[in-house]
Design a protein around this motif. Structure first.
Motif, PDB file in Angstrom:
ATOM      1  N   ILE A 375       0.765  -1.077   0.153  1.00 45.20           N
ATOM      2  CA  ILE A 375      -0.113  -0.183   0.057  1.00 45.20           C
ATOM      3  C   ILE A 375       0.699   0.713   0.393  1.00 45.20           C
ATOM      4  N   ASN A 376       0.612   2.263  -0.794  1.00 48.29           N
ATOM      5  CA  ASN A 376       1.198   3.716  -0.874  1.00 48.29           C
ATOM      6  C   ASN A 376       0.074   4.261  -1.482  1.00 48.29           C
ATOM      7  N   PRO A 377       0.442   5.778  -0.178  1.00 44.23           N
ATOM      8  CA  PRO A 377       0.099   7.297  -0.806  1.00 44.23           C
ATOM      9  C   PRO A 377       0.093   7.375  -1.935  1.00 44.23           C
ATOM     10  N   MET A 378      -0.927   7.950  -2.586  1.00 41.68           N
ATOM     11  CA  MET A 378      -0.511   8.570  -3.948  1.00 41.68           C
ATOM     12  C   MET A 378       0.835   9.312  -4.155  1.00 41.68           C
ATOM     13  N   PHE A 379       0.790   9.264  -5.319  1.00 42.23           N
ATOM     14  CA  PHE A 379       2.673  10.401  -5.136  1.00 42.23           C
ATOM     15  C   PHE A 379       2.560  11.246  -5.215  1.00 42.23           C
ATOM     16  N   ILE A 380       2.010  12.736  -5.489  1.00 42.12           N
ATOM     17  CA  ILE A 380       1.552  13.290  -5.767  1.00 42.12           C
ATOM     18  C   ILE A 380       0.354  13.891  -5.515  1.00 42.12           C
ATOM     19  N   GLU A 381       0.122  14.989  -4.361  1.00 47.97           N
ATOM     20  CA  GLU A 381      -1.443  15.286  -3.418  1.00 47.97           C
ATOM     21  C   GLU A 381      -1.883  13.862  -2.515  1.00 47.97           C
ATOM     22  N   PRO A 382      -0.947  12.952  -2.218  1.00 51.01           N
ATOM     23  CA  PRO A 382      -1.222  12.404  -1.414  1.00 51.01           C
ATOM     24  C   PRO A 382      -3.604  12.551  -0.671  1.00 51.01           C
ATOM     25  N   LEU A 383      -3.900  11.605  -0.491  1.00 48.08           N
ATOM     26  CA  LEU A 383      -4.902  11.884   0.401  1.00 48.08           C
ATOM     27  C   LEU A 383      -4.420  12.046   1.991  1.00 48.08           C
ATOM     28  N   PRO A 384      -5.661  12.572   2.841  1.00 54.76           N
ATOM     29  CA  PRO A 384      -5.463  12.704   4.735  1.00 54.76           C
ATOM     30  C   PRO A 384      -6.198  11.491   4.551  1.00 54.76           C
ATOM     31  N   GLN A 385      -5.724  11.510   6.275  1.00 57.82           N
ATOM     32  CA  GLN A 385      -6.456   9.822   6.477  1.00 57.82           C
ATOM     33  C   GLN A 385      -7.885   9.508   6.678  1.00 57.82           C
ATOM     34  N   LYS A 386      -8.341   8.967   5.946  1.00 58.19           N
ATOM     35  CA  LYS A 386      -9.915   8.778   6.040  1.00 58.19           C
ATOM     36  C   LYS A 386      -9.534   8.151   7.883  1.00 58.19           C
ATOM     37  N   THR A 387     -10.475   8.911   8.195  1.00 60.70           N
ATOM     38  CA  THR A 387     -11.584   8.848   9.875  1.00 60.70           C
ATOM     39  C   THR A 387     -11.867   7.775   9.905  1.00 60.70           C
ATOM     40  N   ASP A 388     -12.463   7.493   9.838  1.00 59.18           N
ATOM     41  CA  ASP A 388     -14.086   6.489  10.361  1.00 59.18           C
ATOM     42  C   ASP A 388     -12.746   4.703   9.354  1.00 59.18           C
ATOM     43  N   PRO A 389     -13.549   3.224  10.330  1.00 59.99           N
ATOM     44  CA  PRO A 389     -12.546   2.859   9.291  1.00 59.99           C
ATOM     45  C   PRO A 389     -13.849   2.113   8.156  1.00 59.99           C
ATOM     46  N   TYR A 390     -12.676   1.408   7.364  1.00 59.07           N
ATOM     47  CA  TYR A 390     -13.429   0.847   5.986  1.00 59.07           C
ATOM     48  C   TYR A 390     -14.887  -0.141   6.453  1.00 59.07           C
ATOM     49  N   PRO A 391     -16.065   0.369   5.784  1.00 60.10           N
ATOM     50  CA  PRO A 391     -16.486  -1.315   6.267  1.00 60.10           C
ATOM     51  C   PRO A 391     -16.633  -2.456   5.588  1.00 60.10           C
ATOM     52  N   CYS A 392     -15.367  -2.377   5.626  1.00 58.25           N
ATOM     53  CA  CYS A 392     -15.305  -4.239   5.363  1.00 58.25           C
ATOM     54  C   CYS A 392     -16.876  -5.370   5.606  1.00 58.25           C
ATOM     55  N   SER A 393     -16.957  -5.188   6.433  1.00 60.53           N
ATOM     56  CA  SER A 393     -17.353  -6.436   7.598  1.00 60.53           C
ATOM     57  C   SER A 393     -19.193  -6.165   7.417  1.00 60.53           C
ATOM     58  N   THR A 394     -19.098  -5.170   6.078  1.00 66.56           N
ATOM     59  CA  THR A 394     -20.721  -4.511   5.766  1.00 66.56           C
ATOM     60  C   THR A 394     -21.311  -4.323   4.732  1.00 66.56           C
ATOM     61  N   SER A 395     -20.194  -3.848   3.946  1.00 67.11           N
ATOM     62  CA  SER A 395     -20.921  -2.722   3.231  1.00 67.11           C
ATOM     63  C   SER A 395     -19.886  -2.495   2.257  1.00 67.11           C
TER      64      SER A 395
END
Length: 423
Positions: A375-395
């Motif tokens: 996993i790598n951040p975008m090399f130009i203008e990377p996004l900030p951290q996603k504050t909520d967890p990814y909803p892998c278990s549901t949606s």
């Protein structure tokens, strides 16, 4: 149909490899001479080392190529090899230079285009221009807005759904298939020329710059990622066959992929059916057991696996949609979005993901079931951290019917929700 096949392992080659394993000294010498990723380009954490290890162990410098197996790497294009979308850059240039030809009926451009979208486009773009003639989108802001809004969000400017009906949501998305359909009536050479002009313009625009398209604000620039260009060229030097697999229009993608040393024969994207005069139609070539259609099977999510299996490994019929054995799967896969998750997950050596906060692929990446996700951040203008967890278990999983569900591992267990930690 043009097939691009790699050589499979033969029994004789496998026997030879088993009978005469390289000595430790020979293996060390081979890896010392293996093409190296540049140490002058920044990667997150130890990602460069992980990728280098795969190059060393799977490339021709390890001796594998001497026994008939050609390792394959495949990369998505937009926001994986480049920052920003080259198809959007081409649409932007084309709209600002009156290159979209008026169709007899807008509903003819897509089998899923709604009556509301047909009405909105007809009203905005008018009927004064003869059928087949260029629309004045450089001056008609309403027409430009409707076209771009439908491409961007699948909605009209009034918010009505632009596409409706049934389609397999893991094989296509109508607004992506609509892009090459917009260029119906043009030759492939003409579309390539538009892509070249858009490319020159986008590469010259300053990083971070925007432009106004109708009333939309869109990125004005595109950049090749230096790290990805270096990775692709290093893989090629190490004996890998490197392919681009994109959900964009093939002539457009081909004009950009040559900038990283990938030729047309190694570039796979939405391939338009041409008429007898060699002009683009609103039909696209099919994949597997799906024939030519108005976009039923484009390189999108599971469609990317199908096109890789068909075009690279020569797998035909319904089997092209299925996960293949290790000798008929790519070694390195790279992507940035859910549209890439299936083929990137199929890779046997490394699954490279640029983090754009797309749920399904990031659930797979952070779960790291086989320990090979990079996993790598975008090399130009990377996004900030996603504050909520990814909803892998549901949606987070994109269901074929358009619904959402949990992301499952290969053994059927549910991937737990994942925190965003690489940004």
């Amino acid at each position: 149909m043009r097939y691009r096949r790699v050589l499979a392992w033969t029994l004789a080659a496998a026997a030879a490899l088993a009978a005469a394993p390289p000595s430790a000294a020979a293996a060390t010498a081979a890896r010392t001479n293996c093409p190296r990723l540049s140490t002058k380009l920044d990667w997150y954490g130890d990602n460069r080392a992980h990728l280098q290890q795969v190059i060393d162990e799977r490339g021709s410098c390890s001796g594998h190529g001497q026994h008939g197996q050609v390792p394959v790497a495949a990369f998505d294009w937009d926001n994986t090899v480049t920052k920003n979308d080259v198809t959007d850059a081409t649409i932007s240039w084309s709209l600002r230079h009156d290159k979209i030809l008026r169709p007899a009926r807008w509903r003819d451009t897509s089998k899923w285009l709604t009556k509301e979208a047909d009405t909105a486009l007809t009203k905005a773009c008018g009927t004064d221009v003869p059928v087949g003639a260029p629309l004045p989108t450089s001056t008609n802001t309403r027409c430009t807005d409707e076209i771009f809004e439908i491409r961007e969000d699948g909605k009209t400017m009034s918010g009505a759904a632009a596409f409706a009906g049934e389609w397999n949501h893991r094989r296509t998305v109508p607004q992506y298939a609509w892009v090459p359909q917009l260029f119906a009536g043009h030759t492939v050479a003409e579309l390539r020329s538009y892509a070249r002009k858009a490319r020159s313009e986008a590469l010259a625009a300053p990083v971070g710059s925007t432009r106004t398209l109708g009333t939309h604000t869109v990125p004005a620039y595109v950049r090749y990622y230096d790290q990805q260009r270096d990775l692709i060229r290093t893989l090629q030097r190490a004996g890998f066959d490197v392919y681009i697999v994109s959900a964009g229009s093939e002539p457009v993608t081909e004009e950009w992929s040559r900038g990283v040393g990938v030729d047309r024969a190694h570039t796979i994207a939405i391939r338009s059916v041409l008429d007898r005069r060699g002009r683009i139609t609103t039909w696209n070539e099919g994949c597997g057991n799906v024939p030519a259609s108005q976009g039923e099977a484009i390189p999108y999510i599971d469609g990317k696996r199908c096109w890789i299996n068909q075009e690279i490994y020569g797998v035909e019929g319904a089997a092209a949609w299925q996960r293949q054995d290790r000798s008929h799967r790519i070694t390195v896969g790279g992507g940035d979005a859910d549209t890439d998750v299936t083929f990137v997950d199929d890779a046997t050596g490394a699954h490279l993901v640029l983090n754009r906060n797309k749920s399904e692929i990031m659930c797979r990446a952070y779960d790291d079931a086989d320990g090979r996700w990079v996993i790598n951040p975008m090399f130009i203008e990377p996004l900030p951290q996603k504050t909520d967890p990814y909803p892998c278990s549901t949606s987070a999983y994109n269901e074929p019917d358009g619904g959402k569900g949990p992301v499952l591992r290969r053994d059927g267990s549910v991937v737990p929700d994942q925190e965003d930690t690489v940004y």
